[in-house]
Design a protein around this motif. Structure first.
Motif, PDB file in Angstrom:
ATOM      1  N   ARG A  90       5.460  50.553  34.065  1.00 46.02           N
ATOM      2  CA  ARG A  90       6.397  51.461  33.153  1.00 46.02           C
ATOM      3  C   ARG A  90       5.688  52.685  32.690  1.00 46.02           C
ATOM      4  NH1 ARG A  90       9.721  49.408  28.333  1.00 46.02           N
ATOM      5  NH2 ARG A  90       7.514  49.549  27.482  1.00 46.02           N
ATOM      6  N   ALA A  91       6.374  53.721  32.999  1.00 44.10           N
ATOM      7  CA  ALA A  91       5.927  54.906  32.587  1.00 44.10           C
ATOM      8  C   ALA A  91       6.421  55.328  31.455  1.00 44.10           C
ATOM      9  CB  ALA A  91       6.615  56.200  33.372  1.00 44.10           C
ATOM     10  N   ASP A  92       5.443  55.777  30.246  1.00 46.01           N
ATOM     11  CA  ASP A  92       5.709  56.211  28.889  1.00 46.01           C
ATOM     12  C   ASP A  92       5.883  57.628  28.678  1.00 46.01           C
ATOM     13  OD1 ASP A  92       5.839  53.435  28.212  1.00 46.01           O
ATOM     14  OD2 ASP A  92       3.671  53.433  28.446  1.00 46.01           O
ATOM     15  N   GLY A  93       6.185  57.916  27.741  1.00 42.14           N
ATOM     16  CA  GLY A  93       5.920  59.349  27.361  1.00 42.14           C
ATOM     17  C   GLY A  93       7.162  60.228  27.682  1.00 42.14           C
ATOM     18  N   GLU A  94       7.227  61.511  27.643  1.00 44.17           N
ATOM     19  CA  GLU A  94       8.232  62.649  27.693  1.00 44.17           C
ATOM     20  C   GLU A  94       8.531  62.543  29.242  1.00 44.17           C
ATOM     21  OE1 GLU A  94       6.676  66.328  26.598  1.00 44.17           O
ATOM     22  OE2 GLU A  94       6.011  65.426  24.459  1.00 44.17           O
ATOM     23  N   ALA A  95       7.630  62.525  30.322  1.00 40.53           N
ATOM     24  CA  ALA A  95       7.993  62.360  31.758  1.00 40.53           C
ATOM     25  C   ALA A  95       8.953  61.367  31.960  1.00 40.53           C
ATOM     26  CB  ALA A  95       6.760  62.258  32.604  1.00 40.53           C
ATOM     27  N   ASN A  96       9.032  60.278  31.220  1.00 39.97           N
ATOM     28  CA  ASN A  96       9.745  58.978  31.308  1.00 39.97           C
ATOM     29  C   ASN A  96      11.194  59.373  30.785  1.00 39.97           C
ATOM     30  OD1 ASN A  96      10.303  56.335  32.468  1.00 39.97           O
ATOM     31  ND2 ASN A  96      10.117  55.417  30.479  1.00 39.97           N
ATOM     32  N   ALA A  97      10.908  60.034  29.493  1.00 38.86           N
ATOM     33  CA  ALA A  97      12.135  60.301  28.694  1.00 38.86           C
ATOM     34  C   ALA A  97      12.967  61.189  29.685  1.00 38.86           C
ATOM     35  CB  ALA A  97      11.798  61.084  27.636  1.00 38.86           C
ATOM     36  N   MET A  98      12.423  62.010  30.348  1.00 43.22           N
ATOM     37  CA  MET A  98      13.533  62.917  31.176  1.00 43.22           C
ATOM     38  C   MET A  98      13.943  62.279  32.456  1.00 43.22           C
ATOM     39  SD  MET A  98      14.384  65.983  31.376  1.00 43.22           S
ATOM     40  CE  MET A  98      15.247  67.062  32.281  1.00 43.22           C
ATOM     41  N   SER A  99      13.116  61.314  32.882  1.00 40.12           N
ATOM     42  CA  SER A  99      13.687  60.326  34.148  1.00 40.12           C
ATOM     43  C   SER A  99      14.979  59.575  33.591  1.00 40.12           C
ATOM     44  CB  SER A  99      12.940  59.508  34.438  1.00 40.12           C
ATOM     45  OG  SER A  99      11.851  60.280  35.382  1.00 40.12           O
ATOM     46  N   LEU A 100      14.803  59.025  32.587  1.00 41.10           N
ATOM     47  CA  LEU A 100      15.713  58.104  31.785  1.00 41.10           C
ATOM     48  C   LEU A 100      17.019  58.901  31.403  1.00 41.10           C
ATOM     49  CD1 LEU A 100      13.734  55.615  29.473  1.00 41.10           C
ATOM     50  CD2 LEU A 100      14.758  55.462  31.812  1.00 41.10           C
ATOM     51  N   ARG A 101      16.951  60.237  31.060  1.00 35.73           N
ATOM     52  CA  ARG A 101      17.908  61.223  30.785  1.00 35.73           C
ATOM     53  C   ARG A 101      18.727  61.496  32.073  1.00 35.73           C
ATOM     54  NH1 ARG A 101      19.064  63.743  26.605  1.00 35.73           N
ATOM     55  NH2 ARG A 101      17.102  63.451  25.727  1.00 35.73           N
ATOM     56  N   ILE A 102      18.032  61.969  33.154  1.00 36.26           N
ATOM     57  CA  ILE A 102      18.852  61.784  34.407  1.00 36.26           C
ATOM     58  C   ILE A 102      19.264  60.811  34.918  1.00 36.26           C
ATOM     59  CG2 ILE A 102      18.280  62.328  36.878  1.00 36.26           C
ATOM     60  CD1 ILE A 102      16.045  64.240  35.745  1.00 36.26           C
ATOM     61  N   ILE A 103      18.687  59.764  34.862  1.00 40.02           N
ATOM     62  CA  ILE A 103      19.326  58.077  35.146  1.00 40.02           C
ATOM     63  C   ILE A 103      20.863  58.014  34.299  1.00 40.02           C
ATOM     64  CG2 ILE A 103      19.141  55.487  35.100  1.00 40.02           C
ATOM     65  CD1 ILE A 103      16.114  56.175  35.810  1.00 40.02           C
ATOM     66  N   GLU A 104      20.678  58.285  33.134  1.00 38.25           N
ATOM     67  CA  GLU A 104      21.844  57.851  32.067  1.00 38.25           C
ATOM     68  C   GLU A 104      22.969  58.969  32.620  1.00 38.25           C
ATOM     69  OE1 GLU A 104      21.187  59.147  28.253  1.00 38.25           O
ATOM     70  OE2 GLU A 104      22.695  57.703  27.482  1.00 38.25           O
ATOM     71  N   ALA A 105      22.641  60.173  32.912  1.00 34.09           N
ATOM     72  CA  ALA A 105      23.701  60.804  33.151  1.00 34.09           C
ATOM     73  C   ALA A 105      24.201  60.841  34.598  1.00 34.09           C
ATOM     74  CB  ALA A 105      23.041  62.491  33.413  1.00 34.09           C
ATOM     75  N   LEU A 106      23.740  60.101  35.571  1.00 39.06           N
ATOM     76  CA  LEU A 106      24.212  59.730  36.836  1.00 39.06           C
ATOM     77  C   LEU A 106      24.587  58.320  37.232  1.00 39.06           C
ATOM     78  CD1 LEU A 106      21.965  62.182  39.084  1.00 39.06           C
ATOM     79  CD2 LEU A 106      23.973  62.736  37.986  1.00 39.06           C
ATOM     80  N   VAL A 107      24.568  57.442  36.580  1.00 36.09           N
ATOM     81  CA  VAL A 107      24.957  56.102  36.563  1.00 36.09           C
ATOM     82  C   VAL A 107      25.811  55.692  35.625  1.00 36.09           C
ATOM     83  CG1 VAL A 107      22.837  55.707  37.999  1.00 36.09           C
ATOM     84  CG2 VAL A 107      22.886  55.151  35.653  1.00 36.09           C
ATOM     85  N   ASP A 108      26.273  54.292  36.136  1.00 30.36           N
ATOM     86  CA  ASP A 108      27.291  53.753  34.924  1.00 30.36           C
ATOM     87  C   ASP A 108      26.605  52.907  34.256  1.00 30.36           C
ATOM     88  OD1 ASP A 108      30.113  54.566  36.313  1.00 30.36           O
ATOM     89  OD2 ASP A 108      28.965  53.705  38.173  1.00 30.36           O
TER      90      ASP A 108
ATOM     91  N   PHE B  81      25.855  64.890  29.308  1.00 30.55           N
ATOM     92  CA  PHE B  81      27.045  65.733  30.027  1.00 30.55           C
ATOM     93  C   PHE B  81      26.550  66.869  30.784  1.00 30.55           C
ATOM     94  CE2 PHE B  81      30.128  69.259  30.137  1.00 30.55           C
ATOM     95  CZ  PHE B  81      31.065  68.673  30.592  1.00 30.55           C
ATOM     96  N   ALA B  82      25.558  67.491  29.795  1.00 35.83           N
ATOM     97  CA  ALA B  82      25.016  68.850  30.658  1.00 35.83           C
ATOM     98  C   ALA B  82      24.146  68.477  31.797  1.00 35.83           C
ATOM     99  CB  ALA B  82      24.036  69.508  29.624  1.00 35.83           C
ATOM    100  N   THR B  83      23.282  67.272  31.698  1.00 37.19           N
ATOM    101  CA  THR B  83      22.427  66.863  32.728  1.00 37.19           C
ATOM    102  C   THR B  83      22.923  66.832  34.010  1.00 37.19           C
ATOM    103  OG1 THR B  83      20.763  66.076  31.096  1.00 37.19           O
ATOM    104  CG2 THR B  83      20.859  65.251  33.476  1.00 37.19           C
ATOM    105  N   GLY B  84      24.148  66.214  34.071  1.00 36.33           N
ATOM    106  CA  GLY B  84      25.108  66.005  34.956  1.00 36.33           C
ATOM    107  C   GLY B  84      25.630  66.897  35.721  1.00 36.33           C
ATOM    108  N   THR B  85      26.210  67.976  34.774  1.00 39.88           N
ATOM    109  CA  THR B  85      26.528  69.317  35.257  1.00 39.88           C
ATOM    110  C   THR B  85      25.574  70.209  36.089  1.00 39.88           C
ATOM    111  OG1 THR B  85      28.218  69.208  33.326  1.00 39.88           O
ATOM    112  CG2 THR B  85      27.915  71.439  34.314  1.00 39.88           C
TER     113      THR B  85
END
Lengths: 132, 248
Positions: A90-108, B81-85
């Motif tokens: 499991r990745a830790d740190g900032e790179a992983n935080a960004m991955s999770l942010r993208i995942i959170e934005a694009l999935v249910d 929201f912004a990440t998706g946009t």
């Protein structure tokens, strides 16, 4: 009824294409719209990266489940004992935080569970209602 | 430096205030406070053959759109929201312009054709087209469509590559960028560049990239031809690009 597809690939950037293609092919057959398919491809890659982190050895295990209008992807890493003694990844740190942010934005939904003594990260994406 | 990609210091109070008043100065503040997010997402796509400056520009414009459309009353964080946009706009950018991956000529041509087909089918259907519909429209097989999307949008798989000689991975280099420096840089470049555009160009940029109108819709709204809109957009984007190139 659901279809389950399992894929294992070595931790190699040139093979991540298989993880993305499998996701895209399954989502295509579940009548996902093209935007959802593109999002799913990005998410699967981020999921792999979040699990692999900075590891350069090991095996990525992916399990895709296709149900009616729903794709679930689970991802875990096995390795022969890393420098910290862990055999999962499991990745830790900032790179992983960004991955999770993208995942959170694009999935249910997304989360983690344990599968065969490995920590597995998973996502669920539903077909957009407008595409059904 | 914060590890957060959005700006955690942007208060909910500020969002509520902006939602109520739509004050342009608050809008500027919200945009500049969150430019780090746009920049980091643009970095995510840099393994795909497009110059970073172009991607940062697309992401920054998408951020402005996200700021204008964000509703603080909905239970979604702005960064989500912004990440998706922003990702949506970056995907569209690659669909329109991106080509960097070696692939058979047939697949290259199909990928380029897909951008226009997705756009036109999407307008007609009122939703994102399915692969089967794209296959029918282009005369390709569904497998070829999936292959073309993959070939054209390889994303950032190079980030899994082994560490460099100094032991750093690509992920390391992305994560250690100083967000504060980034913010100051982009604030100093983007704001004057936008302000320097003629009023009509600013309006057209807003209609296109914030309100999401097509060039034809803008043409009828502003009272000029679609070709003229196209030229003005090209000129404006070129000016913004020059500002980024000169100052970054």
């Amino acid at each position: 009824m659901s279809d389950v597809v399992e894929l294992t690939i070595p931790v190699r950037s040139d093979l991540l294409v298989l993880a993305r293609l499998t996701a895209a092919a399954l989502a295509s057959r579940a009548d996902f719209g093209i935007e959802d398919i593109e999002d799913l491809r990005l998410v699967v890659e981020e999921l792999c990266l979040s699990v692999v982190g900075n590891e350069t050895d090991g095996t990525i295990h992916l399990q895709y489940t296709r149900e009616d209008g729903l794709i679930t992807v689970g991802c875990s890493l096995s390795r022969e004992g890393g420098s910290d003694g862990r055999t999962d990844g499991r990745a830790d740190g900032e790179a992983n935080a960004m991955s999770l942010r993208i995942i959170e934005a694009l999935v249910d939904e997304y989360g983690e569970n344990m599968v065969a003594d490995r920590r597995q990260a998973w996502i669920r994406k539903r077909r957009s209602k407008v595409a059904s | 430096m914060s590890g957060e990609a959005g700006n955690p210091n942007t208060s909910r109070e500020l969002w509520v205030k902006f939602a109520a008043a739509r004050d342009p100065s608050l809008r500027d503040q919200l945009v500049t406070e969150n430019l780090g997010l746009a920049r980091r997402l643009a970095h995510r796509f840099t393994q795909r053959g497009q110059p970073y400056d172009d991607l940062a520009q697309v992401a920054s414009i998408a951020l402005i759109k996200a700021v204008d459309r964000y509703d603080p009353e909905r239970n979604v964080k702005f960064s989500t929201f912004a990440t998706g946009t922003i990702i949506g706009e970056l995907k569209r950018h690659f669909r329109d312009r991106g080509w960097s991956v070696r692939a058979p000529r047939r697949i290259q041509e199909l990928y380029l054709e897909l951008g226009a087909t997705i756009e036109s089918l999407g307008h007609g259907l009122g939703r994102s087209p399915m692969v089967s519909e794209l296959a029918k429209a282009t005369g390709a097989s569904e497998e070829e469509i999936v292959e073309a999307i993959e070939a054209g949008q390889g994303y950032r798989s190079a980030s899994l590559d082994a560490p460099d000689a100094a032991g750093a991975t690509l992920g390391d280099s992305l994560a250690t960028e100083d967000a504060a420096i980034t913010l100051v840089d982009e604030r100093s470049v983007l704001e004057p560049a936008l302000a320097s555009l003629p009023a009509r160009n600013r309006v057209i940029m807003r209609l296109r990239f914030i309100d999401g109108l097509s060039q034809c819709d803008i043409a009828s709204q502003v009272g000029i031809s679609q070709m003229h809109v196209s030229r003005l957009l090209a000129t404006s984007l070129s000016q913004l690009r020059e500002a980024f190139t000169a100052d970054l």
